[in-house]
Design a protein around this motif. Structure first.
Motif: not given
Lengths: 213, 147
Positions: B46-50
């Motif tokens: 999630k830190s990269q693509n939500g």
């Protein structure tokens, strides 16, 4: 009741996901659906029927071709490993104020979670994601070629795959310098891991060169 | 042993696509395609693509270029392992020198046990595979002891 709890603990301790290659204590209280029940048995039967093995080498968490890894591990029964050069601590964060080392911890956990779905064993090297770079030369300047290759050769000699893959080709089309380096290492290790004269201390420590297979 | 990289999505390269992996293949036991299972996992990054997106059902191909191989292979391949003996019997090829006869026989029995367990597999009664797997375990232990 005590007997019931004891049986339950033993069952949990030896619960195995279909891609596990060794018996080890369970680290989850309840595994994901594709790792449970008849689905898990069906995948284990595929894995018992082949010695196929593959490793993918990438730079950062989320670089991997998860669809291919899952197809090979869960669909074909291949023993699959994922080697990621670093923890992506120099990258962006759209979810929280964590950066650098803290982000590296977050992204490591995220990749471990993703890997449960891919069905892979995971490895990393010791190099740090220092931020964006445009060329492989910038990455090599920070890491040195031998330091990266040493760790990549070591992991390949441990995993002993029949097929080495990367999502990167080792050129400008890979974008980030870390990506280009991962692609170049995936090609260099193809010969280096089989040469006992490359990093001979690893051989003396008990690892074997791959040889012609 | 073989070496591949995914064919680039963009950029000017002359690299051929020698192999395509059908990662959109549907698995009826899992109830999803392999790329759908993978994207569910990718969604945890999630830190990269939500959160990521799970694609709809349908074929997705992933192309790969072959950089090297120690075995003879055709220009266009259908599988990463084309030209490599990936059967259990192939494990005997790793034995260098000495009498590996016991190993070949042991591997043959192990393979027969796995194939029997697979043939008897039932999703609603998985225990049907257990007797053959138990026999395979015994054969594995016997081969490991070299007897």
């Amino acid at each position: 009741m005590r007997l019931f709890i004891s049986v339950l603990l033993v069952a949990c301790a030896f619960a195995q996901t279909p891609y596990d290659t060794t018996i080890k204590p369970s680290t989850t209280s309840r595994d994901i659906p594709v790792n449970r029940g008849s689905a898990a048995l069906w995948q284990s039967l595929k894995k018992l029927h082949t010695r196929a093995s593959l490793i993918m080498i990438t730079a950062h968490p989320d670089d991997e071709d998860g669809g291919m890894l899952t197809y090979e591990s869960r669909g074909k029964g291949t023993r699959v490993a994922l080697l990621t050069l670093n923890r992506g601590e120099g990258g962006a964060n759209v979810m929280s104020p964590d950066y650098f080392d803290a982000l590296g911890l977050v992204r490591t956990q995220e990749l471990l979670e993703a890997g449960r779905y891919y069905g892979v064993d995971q490895y990393w090297t010791r190099v740090v994601d220092y931020g964006f770079s445009k060329t492989m030369e910038e990455s090599i300047k920070s890491w040195t070629r031998d330091r990266v290759l040493y760790d990549v050769v070591r992991v390949v000699r441990v995993v002993r795959p029949l097929v080495i893959t990367s999502v990167f080709i080792g050129g400008p089309s890979d974008g980030h310098g870390n990506h280009q380096t991962a692609g170049a290492m995936a090609q260099a290790v193809f010969k280096a891991a089989g040469d006992p004269n490359v990093f001979p201390d690893q051989i003396r420590a008990g690892l074997e060169s791959l040889g012609r297979r | 042993m073989k070496d591949y990289a995914r064919a680039p999505f963009f950029g000017r390269t002359q690299l051929s696509t020698d192999l395509e992996i059908p990662e959109g293949t549907y698995d009826p036991i899992l109830g999803a395609s392999y790329v759908q299972v993978a994207r569910e996992g990718l969604g945890y990054q999630k830190s990269q693509n939500g959160g990521g997106n799970i694609p709809k059902a349908g074929m997705v191909m992933s192309g790969y270029h072959r950089f090297g191989s120690t075995v003879d292979v055709p220009a266009k391949e259908k599988d990463f392992f084309e030209g490599i003996d990936t059967s259990l019997a192939g494990i005997a090829s790793l034995a260098k020198g000495g009498d590996a006869g016991f190993l070949s026989e042991g591997l043959r029995k192990m393979n027969a046990a796995v194939e029997e367990a697979t043939a008897k597999f039932s999703a609603i009664e998985p225990s049907r595979s257990a007797p053959a797997l138990a026999n395979g375990m015994k054969e594995t232990i016997r081969a490991d002891r070299g007897c």
